[in-house]
Write a protein that holds these residues in place. Structure first.
Motif, PDB file in Angstrom:
ATOM      1  N   PHE A  16      83.013  38.838  56.651  1.00 32.86           N
ATOM      2  CA  PHE A  16      83.254  40.218  57.052  1.00 32.86           C
ATOM      3  C   PHE A  16      82.713  40.406  58.463  1.00 32.86           C
ATOM      4  O   PHE A  16      81.591  40.003  58.751  1.00 32.86           O
ATOM      5  CB  PHE A  16      82.547  41.158  56.072  1.00 32.86           C
ATOM      6  CG  PHE A  16      82.738  42.593  56.391  1.00 32.86           C
ATOM      7  CD1 PHE A  16      83.966  43.198  56.204  1.00 32.86           C
ATOM      8  CD2 PHE A  16      81.693  43.340  56.883  1.00 32.86           C
ATOM      9  CE1 PHE A  16      84.154  44.536  56.498  1.00 32.86           C
ATOM     10  CE2 PHE A  16      81.865  44.672  57.178  1.00 32.86           C
ATOM     11  CZ  PHE A  16      83.094  45.276  56.994  1.00 32.86           C
ATOM     12  N   ARG A  17      83.530  40.980  59.341  1.00 33.08           N
ATOM     13  CA  ARG A  17      83.083  41.168  60.720  1.00 33.08           C
ATOM     14  C   ARG A  17      82.712  42.622  60.999  1.00 33.08           C
ATOM     15  O   ARG A  17      81.666  42.883  61.559  1.00 33.08           O
ATOM     16  CB  ARG A  17      84.151  40.703  61.695  1.00 33.08           C
ATOM     17  CG  ARG A  17      83.714  40.856  63.129  1.00 33.08           C
ATOM     18  CD  ARG A  17      84.386  39.896  64.026  1.00 33.08           C
ATOM     19  NE  ARG A  17      84.023  40.141  65.397  1.00 33.08           N
ATOM     20  CZ  ARG A  17      84.683  39.668  66.419  1.00 33.08           C
ATOM     21  NH1 ARG A  17      85.758  38.921  66.224  1.00 33.08           N
ATOM     22  NH2 ARG A  17      84.305  39.910  67.632  1.00 33.08           N
ATOM     23  N   PHE A  18      83.589  43.582  60.650  1.00 32.89           N
ATOM     24  CA  PHE A  18      83.247  44.980  60.865  1.00 32.89           C
ATOM     25  C   PHE A  18      84.173  45.893  60.079  1.00 32.89           C
ATOM     26  O   PHE A  18      85.240  45.496  59.637  1.00 32.89           O
ATOM     27  CB  PHE A  18      83.311  45.359  62.350  1.00 32.89           C
ATOM     28  CG  PHE A  18      84.700  45.363  62.938  1.00 32.89           C
ATOM     29  CD1 PHE A  18      85.554  46.454  62.779  1.00 32.89           C
ATOM     30  CD2 PHE A  18      85.155  44.288  63.671  1.00 32.89           C
ATOM     31  CE1 PHE A  18      86.831  46.453  63.320  1.00 32.89           C
ATOM     32  CE2 PHE A  18      86.425  44.275  64.219  1.00 32.89           C
ATOM     33  CZ  PHE A  18      87.268  45.361  64.043  1.00 32.89           C
ATOM     34  N   VAL A  19      83.726  47.128  59.918  1.00 29.90           N
ATOM     35  CA  VAL A  19      84.558  48.199  59.393  1.00 29.90           C
ATOM     36  C   VAL A  19      84.252  49.433  60.235  1.00 29.90           C
ATOM     37  O   VAL A  19      83.104  49.663  60.596  1.00 29.90           O
ATOM     38  CB  VAL A  19      84.312  48.469  57.893  1.00 29.90           C
ATOM     39  CG1 VAL A  19      82.913  48.976  57.630  1.00 29.90           C
ATOM     40  CG2 VAL A  19      85.331  49.451  57.349  1.00 29.90           C
ATOM     41  N   ASP A  20      85.286  50.168  60.572  1.00 32.62           N
ATOM     42  CA  ASP A  20      85.135  51.407  61.326  1.00 32.62           C
ATOM     43  C   ASP A  20      86.046  52.437  60.661  1.00 32.62           C
ATOM     44  O   ASP A  20      87.250  52.464  60.914  1.00 32.62           O
ATOM     45  CB  ASP A  20      85.520  51.192  62.785  1.00 32.62           C
ATOM     46  CG  ASP A  20      85.391  52.446  63.633  1.00 32.62           C
ATOM     47  OD1 ASP A  20      85.113  53.540  63.078  1.00 32.62           O
ATOM     48  OD2 ASP A  20      85.574  52.339  64.854  1.00 32.62           O
ATOM     49  N   GLU A  21      85.472  53.246  59.793  1.00 37.06           N
ATOM     50  CA  GLU A  21      86.269  54.222  59.044  1.00 37.06           C
ATOM     51  C   GLU A  21      86.823  55.312  59.943  1.00 37.06           C
ATOM     52  O   GLU A  21      87.830  55.934  59.613  1.00 37.06           O
ATOM     53  CB  GLU A  21      85.444  54.807  57.900  1.00 37.06           C
ATOM     54  CG  GLU A  21      85.186  53.779  56.821  1.00 37.06           C
ATOM     55  CD  GLU A  21      84.533  54.363  55.588  1.00 37.06           C
ATOM     56  OE1 GLU A  21      84.695  55.572  55.332  1.00 37.06           O
ATOM     57  OE2 GLU A  21      83.873  53.593  54.878  1.00 37.06           O
ATOM     58  N   ALA A  22      86.230  55.558  61.094  1.00 35.79           N
ATOM     59  CA  ALA A  22      86.729  56.584  62.015  1.00 35.79           C
ATOM     60  C   ALA A  22      88.038  56.147  62.678  1.00 35.79           C
ATOM     61  O   ALA A  22      88.874  56.973  63.016  1.00 35.79           O
ATOM     62  CB  ALA A  22      85.672  56.896  63.077  1.00 35.79           C
TER      63      ALA A  22
END
Length: 125
Positions: free
Chosen positions: A25-31
């Protein structure tokens, strides 16, 4: 990058699939919204999911497919099982497909948005 309609549902589907595949997993950006996974110890290739950039409704492409390379036939089975357990739909269970070559062992499935995916191992065993 694959487009999705329901971002939280997509993350819930892809996280166990990517874990089974061994991608980090590298990143998550819900915005934004988007999320990414990558090969262990490497910045590339990078696999992303997210809402379409143009803000239009996502529609899965006909004839498009993302294929992931597995290091073993057992890994193919694990990824396929994770996909179905997370809401994916079968498009072809794990099996040899000698029409491609004698050692082609793959499985096909769709994510909850209808995107077609494949996981394949090319090793003799």
């Amino acid at each position: 990058m694959l487009g999705v309609t329901d971002f939280k549902r997509a993350v819930s589907f892809y996280q166990p699939v990517m874990d089974a595949l061994g991608l980090e997993f590298r990143f998550v950006d819900e915005a934004h919204p988007w999320a990414a996974w990558q090969s262990a110890g490497s910045d590339r290739p990078l696999f992303l999911i997210g809402k379409p950039y143009n803000k239009q409704v996502h529609e899965p492409g006909n004839g498009q497919m993302v294929a992931f390379l597995a290091d073993s036939r057992q890994r193919v089975k694990q990824v396929y099982a994770a996909a179905l357990a997370s809401g994916g739909k079968c498009e072809g269970p794990p099996n040899l497909r000698p029409v491609y070559h004698p050692h082609y062992y793959g499985a096909y499935f769709r994510d909850p948005d209808g995107n077609k995916l494949c996981v394949v191992c090319h090793a003799a065993e």
